[in-house]
Design a protein around this motif. Structure first.
Motif, PDB file in Angstrom:
ATOM      1  N   ASP A  69     -12.621   0.249   6.108  1.00  0.00           N
ATOM      2  CA  ASP A  69     -11.373  -0.498   6.339  1.00  0.00           C
ATOM      3  C   ASP A  69     -11.606  -1.991   6.162  1.00  0.00           C
ATOM      4  O   ASP A  69     -10.884  -2.649   5.414  1.00  0.00           O
ATOM      5  CB  ASP A  69     -10.824  -0.194   7.731  1.00  0.00           C
ATOM      6  CG  ASP A  69     -10.241   1.202   7.807  1.00  0.00           C
ATOM      7  OD1 ASP A  69      -9.377   1.523   6.979  1.00  0.00           O
ATOM      8  OD2 ASP A  69     -10.676   1.984   8.678  1.00  0.00           O
ATOM      9  N   TYR A 122       0.816  -1.222   0.000  1.00  0.00           N
ATOM     10  CA  TYR A 122       0.000   0.000   0.000  1.00  0.00           C
ATOM     11  C   TYR A 122       0.850   1.273   0.000  1.00  0.00           C
ATOM     12  O   TYR A 122       0.379   2.327   0.426  1.00  0.00           O
ATOM     13  CB  TYR A 122      -0.933  -0.004   1.202  1.00  0.00           C
ATOM     14  CG  TYR A 122      -2.167  -0.884   1.020  1.00  0.00           C
ATOM     15  CD1 TYR A 122      -3.077  -0.635  -0.002  1.00  0.00           C
ATOM     16  CD2 TYR A 122      -2.440  -1.934   1.889  1.00  0.00           C
ATOM     17  CE1 TYR A 122      -4.217  -1.412  -0.164  1.00  0.00           C
ATOM     18  CE2 TYR A 122      -3.581  -2.722   1.741  1.00  0.00           C
ATOM     19  CZ  TYR A 122      -4.462  -2.445   0.707  1.00  0.00           C
ATOM     20  OH  TYR A 122      -5.595  -3.207   0.555  1.00  0.00           O
ATOM     21  N   ARG A 178      -1.509   9.014   3.289  1.00  0.00           N
ATOM     22  CA  ARG A 178      -2.938   9.206   3.574  1.00  0.00           C
ATOM     23  C   ARG A 178      -3.206   9.002   5.061  1.00  0.00           C
ATOM     24  O   ARG A 178      -2.521   8.216   5.727  1.00  0.00           O
ATOM     25  CB  ARG A 178      -3.788   8.210   2.767  1.00  0.00           C
ATOM     26  CG  ARG A 178      -3.509   8.195   1.267  1.00  0.00           C
ATOM     27  CD  ARG A 178      -4.093   9.379   0.519  1.00  0.00           C
ATOM     28  NE  ARG A 178      -5.544   9.336   0.441  1.00  0.00           N
ATOM     29  CZ  ARG A 178      -6.232   8.675  -0.501  1.00  0.00           C
ATOM     30  NH1 ARG A 178      -5.603   7.985  -1.434  1.00  0.00           N
ATOM     31  NH2 ARG A 178      -7.552   8.708  -0.505  1.00  0.00           N
ATOM     32  N   THR A 211     -15.654   1.367  -2.699  1.00  0.00           N
ATOM     33  CA  THR A 211     -14.704   1.150  -1.587  1.00  0.00           C
ATOM     34  C   THR A 211     -15.407   1.154  -0.239  1.00  0.00           C
ATOM     35  O   THR A 211     -15.144   0.310   0.614  1.00  0.00           O
ATOM     36  CB  THR A 211     -13.621   2.263  -1.604  1.00  0.00           C
ATOM     37  OG1 THR A 211     -12.992   2.260  -2.878  1.00  0.00           O
ATOM     38  CG2 THR A 211     -12.578   2.024  -0.526  1.00  0.00           C
TER      39      THR A 211
HETATM   40  P1  CMP Z   1      -8.334  -0.985  -1.061  1.00  0.00           P
HETATM   41  O1  CMP Z   1      -8.962  -1.196  -2.377  1.00  0.00           O
HETATM   42  O2  CMP Z   1      -7.668  -2.152  -0.416  1.00  0.00           O
HETATM   43  O3  CMP Z   1      -7.256   0.198  -1.165  1.00  0.00           O
HETATM   44  C1  CMP Z   1      -6.879   0.987  -0.047  1.00  0.00           C
HETATM   45  C2  CMP Z   1      -7.772   0.779   1.134  1.00  0.00           C
HETATM   46  O4  CMP Z   1      -7.740   1.792   2.115  1.00  0.00           O
HETATM   47  C3  CMP Z   1      -9.215   0.733   0.701  1.00  0.00           C
HETATM   48  O5  CMP Z   1      -9.451  -0.456  -0.020  1.00  0.00           O
HETATM   49  C4  CMP Z   1      -9.934   0.876   2.046  1.00  0.00           C
HETATM   50  O6  CMP Z   1     -10.124  -0.383   2.686  1.00  0.00           O
HETATM   51  C5  CMP Z   1      -8.947   1.687   2.877  1.00  0.00           C
HETATM   52  N1  CMP Z   1      -9.443   3.031   3.193  1.00  0.00           N
HETATM   53  C6  CMP Z   1      -9.709   3.499   4.420  1.00  0.00           C
HETATM   54  N2  CMP Z   1     -10.135   4.759   4.371  1.00  0.00           N
HETATM   55  C7  CMP Z   1     -10.170   5.110   3.066  1.00  0.00           C
HETATM   56  C8  CMP Z   1     -10.525   6.302   2.356  1.00  0.00           C
HETATM   57  N3  CMP Z   1     -10.956   7.385   2.991  1.00  0.00           N
HETATM   58  N4  CMP Z   1     -10.431   6.289   1.001  1.00  0.00           N
HETATM   59  C9  CMP Z   1      -9.972   5.203   0.343  1.00  0.00           C
HETATM   60  N5  CMP Z   1      -9.622   4.062   0.969  1.00  0.00           N
HETATM   61  C10 CMP Z   1      -9.711   4.010   2.305  1.00  0.00           C
END
Ligand code: CMP
Length: 140
Positions: free
Chosen positions: A111, A50, A56, A92
């Motif tokens: 999350d 990540y 972030r 998401t």
């Molecule tokens: P994923 O597709 O695994 O990519 C990054 C991850 O961060 C996302 O899924 C979410 O599970 C997590 N995440 C938590 N907060 C945020 C947010 N505000 N925007 C995008 N992803 C988030």
């Protein structure tokens, strides 16, 4: 075009015992599993995966969640696999995910959102290579 994308079934969905239900959705949509492994990620592996999100505000919580239990990691192959997988996953945030999508049906929070999928063909190649040497991906 025939594409490959990286998919991760996250610790929440593994704990819910829905690996098979999620694989069925991939298969019914015409996506083939061409590589797979279960793994309990180390903190370093999760941070590296990540890395684009390092700045972030949710980065630390995301990494802690991703190392909270084993994940199921797979490469999916099919026509337009990147977009097709994203459509199957839904938004998401499960609160915004369309009915019938994986996140609407199995996810609890932004999350603990059940699955990860590559967001572009370019990132898919990077993410597949992060977890699988070419010899562990099986064209079929
Ligand atoms: P994923 O597709 O695994 O990519 C990054 C991850 O961060 C996302 O899924 C979410 O599970 C997590 N995440 C938590 N907060 C945020 C947010 N505000 N925007 C995008 N992803 C988030």
């Amino acid at each position: 075009a025939l594409e490959r994308t990286l998919s991760i079934i996250k610790p929440d969905a593994v704990a819910k015992n829905v690996i098979g239900e999620i694989y069925t959705r991939f298969e019914k949509a015409g996506l083939k599993v061409v590589a797979a492994k279960m793994k309990h990620l180390s903190k370093q592996e999760a941070e590296g995966f990540y890395a684009v999100h390092r700045e972030r505000p949710f980065f630390n919580a995301l990494v802690e969640f991703m190392i909270s239990g084993p994940v199921m990691i797979q490469v999916l192959e099919g026509e337009g696999a990147v977009l097709k997988n994203r459509e199957l996953m839904g938004a998401t945030n499960p609160k915004d995910a369309a009915p019938g999508t994986i996140r609407a049906d199995f996810a609890d929070s932004i999350d603990a959102n059940a699955v990860h999928g590559s967001d572009s063909l370019e990132n898919a190649a990077i993410e597949v290579a992060y977890f699988f040497p070419a010899t562990d991906v099986f064209a079929r």
